[in-house]
Design a protein around this motif. Structure first.
Motif, PDB file in Angstrom:
ATOM      1  N   GLY A  98       0.807  -1.218   0.000  1.00 51.61           N
ATOM      2  CA  GLY A  98       0.000   0.000   0.000  1.00 51.61           C
ATOM      3  C   GLY A  98       0.839   1.267   0.000  1.00 51.61           C
ATOM      4  O   GLY A  98       0.324   2.355  -0.255  1.00 51.61           O
ATOM      5  N   SER A  99       2.133   1.149   0.266  1.00 50.57           N
ATOM      6  CA  SER A  99       3.025   2.306   0.296  1.00 50.57           C
ATOM      7  C   SER A  99       3.625   2.571  -1.073  1.00 50.57           C
ATOM      8  O   SER A  99       3.733   1.676  -1.910  1.00 50.57           O
ATOM      9  N   HIS A 100       4.057   3.806  -1.275  1.00 48.76           N
ATOM     10  CA  HIS A 100       4.705   4.203  -2.524  1.00 48.76           C
ATOM     11  C   HIS A 100       6.199   3.876  -2.406  1.00 48.76           C
ATOM     12  O   HIS A 100       6.814   4.128  -1.360  1.00 48.76           O
ATOM     13  N   ASP A 118       3.039   2.080  -6.327  1.00 54.82           N
ATOM     14  CA  ASP A 118       2.479   1.619  -5.061  1.00 54.82           C
ATOM     15  C   ASP A 118       2.651   0.108  -4.962  1.00 54.82           C
ATOM     16  O   ASP A 118       2.386  -0.621  -5.934  1.00 54.82           O
ATOM     17  N   LYS A 120       1.484  -3.194  -4.446  1.00 53.82           N
ATOM     18  CA  LYS A 120       0.168  -3.837  -4.421  1.00 53.82           C
ATOM     19  C   LYS A 120       0.209  -5.121  -3.599  1.00 53.82           C
ATOM     20  O   LYS A 120      -0.689  -5.395  -2.817  1.00 53.82           O
ATOM     21  N   THR A 155       5.627  10.966  -1.849  1.00 52.41           N
ATOM     22  CA  THR A 155       4.835  11.497  -2.957  1.00 52.41           C
ATOM     23  C   THR A 155       4.271  12.853  -2.553  1.00 52.41           C
ATOM     24  O   THR A 155       3.957  13.084  -1.386  1.00 52.41           O
TER      25      THR A 155
END
Length: 157
Positions: A98-100, A118, A120, A155
């Protein structure tokens, strides 16, 4: 020599950070200019503070003085891995779904070696990133064995 110092430092630091309910994220031994730096990165849920780093530094410094593995003078730095934390272990990728992130591969995948996207999923030793190309999204599957380096990426919206 550098790898031996990193390995020994990890062995000495691991019980210290575990006792403090911290995570040992990374250890590096580098030369910058004339100086050598032994850097130890620790973290915990919610982030570490200066007192956490200070306690690890004091205890680790004692252990390093006992073993004396480094012949030259050096600076010991204990800190947070920061917002662009390195992702090295399989567990890191699983934890930060879930993190970039930024990922660089050893060889091209779909013609590219660098990806921002991201996370997934991380399953069966494969990282799936959702990347944006202009206005559309695309999924890229990267085998763990092909990841040269990776870190969380900030981001700005």
């Amino acid at each position: 020599m550098s790898r031996k110092i990193v390995d020994l430092t990890e062995d000495l630091a691991q019980p210290i950070v575990e006792q403090m309910n911290l995570e040992l994220v990374d250890v590096e031994f580098v030369k910058e200019g004339k100086n050598h730096f032994l850097r130890v990165y620790v973290d915990k849920e919610g982030g570490v503070d200066i007192e956490d780093c200070e306690k690890v530094s004091e205890q680790l410094s004692e252990k390093l003085d006992e073993k004396d593995p480094i012949e030259s003078a050096y600076f010991l730095e204990v800190s947070s891995p920061g917002v662009e934390r390195k992702l090295k272990k399989r567990a890191d990728f699983e934890r930060f779904v879930g993190s970039h992130a930024y990922v660089k591969t050893y060889e091209p995948i779909d013609g590219d070696k660098e990806f921002y996207g991201d996370i997934k999923s991380f399953e069966n030793d494969e990282l799936t990133l959702t990347i944006k190309i202009k206005t559309r999204e695309k999924e890229v599957v990267i085998p763990y064995s092909k990841i040269a380096k990776a870190h969380l990426a900030v981001t700005f919206n």
